[in-house]
Design an enzyme around this catalytic site. Structure first.
Site, mmCIF file in Angstrom:
data_model
loop_
_atom_site.group_PDB
_atom_site.id
_atom_site.type_symbol
_atom_site.label_atom_id
_atom_site.label_comp_id
_atom_site.label_asym_id
_atom_site.label_seq_id
_atom_site.Cartn_x
_atom_site.Cartn_y
_atom_site.Cartn_z
ATOM 1 C CD GLU A 255 1.780 -49.410 3.669
ATOM 2 O OE1 GLU A 255 1.506 -48.866 5.102
ATOM 3 O OE2 GLU A 255 0.989 -48.844 2.662
ATOM 4 C CD GLU A 306 5.211 -40.891 0.861
ATOM 5 O OE1 GLU A 306 4.271 -40.620 -0.235
ATOM 6 O OE2 GLU A 306 4.933 -41.738 1.440
ATOM 7 C CE LYS A 309 1.215 -40.970 3.674
ATOM 8 N NZ LYS A 309 1.333 -42.271 4.299
ATOM 9 C CD GLU A 315 0.558 -42.006 8.745
ATOM 10 O OE1 GLU A 315 0.528 -42.251 7.515
ATOM 11 O OE2 GLU A 315 0.146 -42.772 9.438
#
Length: 334
Positions: A255, A306, A309, A315
């Site tokens: 990542e 997203e 999350k 995030e």
């Protein structure tokens, strides 16, 4: 005729080299967002953008079906809640027989990640190595050990003395946890997966890191020979591996990303710069100062914003694409 065949062979080799070079960068596919496209649409989006590698965070059978015949290489994560059960060899065999073996002819599994950012003090830490061993045995029983490597994904918190990078070492707390795992990786010819985030190092004001250094925009090298923070962080992991007699273990960056909102330096402009420069760097033959001369296998985080999350606002803002599949940035992945 032989000259024509030779020419075809050369052209085929060139094509293969180009394909391999284009495969240095993948993208992580998280699904904690509302109104995300269908799995089939996502696979088509990967293909249309020339993204040849994917990471998924649990065995998503709908995604596995969509990946059939796509030639997209895959990191398949074990879901956190199943780590304990997979220490049992029968459960591990069942898991492989359900999620891997039936798809292995048509899906290009590359790594199985047993645990993501599990820390030595976490309850799950005790299950990582036994689950890795059980999954490895099941993979071997299916005769897939040459195709699929079993590993785990760590984060930078396991590394201490990371600057200068040559001083990097696994922390005292992490050593007893990570050493047997590294021995497993060595014995099985598997890489260590590592999530590497210059953004978080930059955003911590205690570190005093310049934005240009974090975004690959610094002119020239610093006093210890580094042009960018990504290489320095990655090489601190290699230094830690060297200190535990594991210099031959490759690090795959499982990542890396930069948020477009929600924190210091988290802007669309900075994220676009980071992703474009990281792709260029990973696909180049420059490598890092400790591991020069080759591409860096790297997975960008993440395919979509997203919005479901938990945690900090950053995030929810790492996506390369919006849920309607429109690109947030103009990027070329190869």
């Amino acid at each position: 005729m032989s000259a024509i065949l030779l020419l075809i062979g050369i052209l085929s080799s060139i094509g293969a080299l180009e394909f391999t070079a284009a495969q240095s960068v993948g993208v992580c596919y998280g699904v904690k967002g509302g109104n995300l496209p269908s799995r089939q649409e996502v696979v088509e989006l990967y293909k249309s953008n020339g993204i040849g590698r994917m990471r998924t965070y649990y065995p998503d059978e709908e995604a596995l079906q969509a990946l059939k015949g796509s030639d997209i290489e895959l990191i398949l994560d074990v879901a956190k809640e199943t780590l304990q059960s997979l220490t049992d060899s029968n459960a591990a065999s069942d898991w492989v027989n359900k999620y891997v073996t039936p798809y292995s002819q048509d899906v290009k599994f590359k790594y199985i990640a047993v645990g993501n950012e599990i820390h030595p003090g976490d309850n799950e830490a005790q299950y990582i190595l036994p689950a890795m061993q059980s999954i490895q045995n099941a993979i071997s029983s299916a005769n897939l050990q040459s195709q699929i490597k079993v590993s785990t994904a760590i984060d930078s918190s396991l590394i201490t003395n990371s600057y200068p990078p040559n001083n990097g070492a696994f922390s005292d707390q992490a050593s007893s946890y990570i050493q047997p795992i590294i021995n497993f990786l060595k014995n099985n010819g598997a890489p260590l997966l590592a999530n590497v985030y210059p953004y978080f190092a930059y955003a911590d004001p205690r570190n005093g890191i310049h934005l240009d250094y974090a975004l690959f925009n610094q002119q020239g090298n610093n006093d210890v020979g580094y042009q960018n923070l990504f290489d320095a962080m990655l090489d601190s992991i290699y230094a830690a591996l060297e200190k535990v007699d594991a210099s031959n273990v490759q690090v795959v960056v499982s990542e890396s990303g930069w948020p477009s909102a929600g924190g210091d330096g988290a802007t669309t402009e900075n994220a676009a710069t980071y992703y474009a420069n990281l792709i260029s760097h990973a696909n180049s033959e420059s490598g890092t100062p400790k591991r020069p001369g080759g591409p860096i296998e790297t997975y960008l985080f993440a395919m979509f914003d997203e919005n479901q999350k938990p945690g900090a606002e950053t995030e929810r803002n790492f996506g390369l694409f919006s849920p309607d599949k429109s690109p947030k940035y103009q990027l070329s992945f190869n």
